[in-house]
Design an enzyme around this catalytic site. Structure first.
Site, PDB file in Angstrom:
ATOM      1  N   ASP A 124     -42.544 -15.186  17.828  1.00  0.00           N
ATOM      2  CA  ASP A 124     -41.823 -14.341  16.889  1.00  0.00           C
ATOM      3  C   ASP A 124     -41.199 -15.156  15.756  1.00  0.00           C
ATOM      4  OD1 ASP A 124     -40.787 -11.859  15.955  1.00  0.00           O
ATOM      5  OD2 ASP A 124     -40.530 -11.199  18.020  1.00  0.00           O
ATOM      6  N   ASP A 177     -41.921  -4.203  11.565  1.00  0.00           N
ATOM      7  CA  ASP A 177     -42.101  -3.499  12.834  1.00  0.00           C
ATOM      8  C   ASP A 177     -42.398  -2.010  12.636  1.00  0.00           C
ATOM      9  OD1 ASP A 177     -41.493  -5.895  13.992  1.00  0.00           O
ATOM     10  OD2 ASP A 177     -39.550  -5.277  14.792  1.00  0.00           O
TER      11      ASP A 177
END
Length: 480
Positions: free
Chosen positions: A152, A212
């Site tokens: 991430d 996202d």
């Protein structure tokens, strides 16, 4: 083998064709993900509410419902699993959530022929992260039996802003994973920051290309401020259509072993209609995004199972040629004598009759031919509806209730066109053998110079596989 993983420009209608059913060139930097990875990730449905019980319980349902045999191998533990580091710097799992340690989880997933994955972070507040610890953490992941790392971008200590900076930061972990000697699929998750599609293929197997996702078809949200791939603040709460439209200009960047990742699937989480979820799943498949389920598997509805279980659509994702669909009315599509997939997407608020001529579908060939109409336009094509054999609600309910036994290729009493076992026969082999489960239902054909027409419902999709009719020339056939 199962895998263990830790871890608006807006278009109202569009034609998306792509070449399918062939053998692609292998570019993978580590030999993995020659087709887009498939699996399940806990984040969309559970966030930080994770545990050993959740992972292993979900894994068992993935097996019981026949999803593993369709290709959903990776079980991805996304975030909130770490309790920091030991005195020697080794990553430590939260012993309350994972009382038997992470290696036990990995072993149990491998027993179920699944593959474990974990998520690593750069610098995460209150949670140990891997920036500066890449070699040590890669060895730890390998010792746990991890098969996939999602890396991430949270709190990256400012190491971003140019393509070279981001490339070099992610390359450190890429090299560390390779040095473990264990094949570990490497998934970059930097939300499209610094254009990872330009450099990700040399160090990774996939890269997130947007902020996202959230469970909405087309609702704009200020927290997802960009409507273009050229975005300095990717944000989050990005709708399905927002992501599809951002991906359209960069589809050519994907290739076997290196994929544009449109984020986890929201199918089954309740924020969209059935038609919108069918569109969502179909587009992720033809755009060659990883197919990572993001719902609560033990609680899924029959409708959700039937979407995730459509082998004719999954076969588009797993086709070895590895060419993503293009939005033809703005972008040309590849042409080369194989099957084609055609998606007629209606993002408008009313049902729509959509027409796509062979000239539209084979735009590249028709625009570059100097000797008259292109051969693809002058031949007949059989049309196969890829949602016509969708699993019915009664059958899906029986599977979910345990009253139907998943029996390899077929569930007891089920038409074989509804089910497929990719552990017995790969999608590539099945396509080569013309397995009916992968081809949908033939509904007619398009004549030379003809037009494909379909009534597409609001926020819906018509998805077809076109197969060349052998020996066809200009002979008239029944036209759709």
């Amino acid at each position: 083998m199962n895998r263990f993983v830790l871890c608006l420009s807006f278009v109202t209608s569009a034609l998306w064709p792509s070449q399918v059913h062939g053998q692609g060139t292998q570019f993978s930097y580590n030999g993995l993900a020659n087709t887009p990875q498939m699996g399940w990730d806990n984040w969309n449905a559970f966030g930080c509410d994770v545990s050993e019980e959740l992972l292993l319980g979900t894994a068992q349902k993935i097996v019981d419902y026949g999803l593993r045999d369709l290709g959903y191998y990776y079980v991805i533990l996304d975030d909130c699993w770490s309790a920091g580091r030991t005195e020697n710097g080794t990553l430590l799992a939260n012993s309350t959530k994972f009382p038997n340690c992470m290696k036990h989880v990995g072993d149990q997933l491998h027993i179920r022929q699944l593959k474990p994955m974990t998520t690593g972070h750069h610098v995460q507040i209150f949670i140990a992260a891997s920036l500066g610890h890449e070699k040590q953490d890669a060895m730890t992941f390998a010792s746990w039996g991890v098969d996939y790392l999602k890396y991430d971008n949270c709190y990256n200590a400012g190491q971003a802003g140019t393509q070279l900076i981001s490339h070099n930061r992610y390359k450190v972990m890429s090299q560390a994973l390779n040095e473990t000697g264990r094949p570990i699929l490497y998934s970059l998750c930097n939300w499209g920051e610094d254009y990872p599609w330009n450099w990700g293929s040399t160090i990774s197997n996939s890269w997130r290309m947007s902020g996202d996702i959230y469970d909405s078809f087309d609702r704009p949200d200020d927290r997802c401020p960009c409507t273009s791939y050229d975005c300095s603040l990717p944000g989050f709460h990005c709708s399905v259509m927002n992501i599809i439209n951002k991906d359209a200009p960069i589809v050519s960047k994907a290739q076997p072993g290196a994929w544009n990742d449109l984020d986890n699937l929201e199918v089954g989480n309740g924020g969209m209609t059935d038609s919108e979820y069918v569109l969502h799943f179909s587009m992720w498949a033809i755009l060659k995004s990883p197919l990572i389920m993001g719902t609560a598997i033990p609680d899924m509805s029959p409708q959700t199972l039937s979407i995730y279980s459509n082998p004719a659509v999954i076969a588009l994702s797993q086709d070895p040629l590895g060419i993503s669909a293009h939005r033809v009315w703005q972008y040309p599509a590849p042409v080369d004598g194989y099957d084609y997939v055609v998606a007629l997407l209606n993002a408008g608020n009313t049902s729509l009759t959509m027409n796509a001529s062979l000239t539209d579908i084979f735009f590249d060939a028709s625009s570059t031919s100097s000797s008259g109409p292109a051969p693809e336009i002058m031949q007949s094509w059989d049309v196969h509806d890829l949602w016509a054999n969708r699993m019915d609600t009664a059958t899906a309910s029986s599977i979910l209730s345990g009253n139907a036994t998943v029996n390899g290729t077929v569930v007891a009493g089920m038409n074989s066109t509804m089910r497929y076992n990719s552990t017995r026969m790969s999608y590539a082999e099945g396509l080569a053998r013309n397995e009916s489960a992968l081809l949908g239902s033939r509904i007619g054909s398009v004549a030379p110079m003809g037009t494909l027409s379909a009534r597409v419902e609001r926020h819906g999709i018509a998805l077809y596989r076109l197969r060349p009719v052998p020996g066809s020339g200009t002979r008239k056939r029944d036209e759709l």
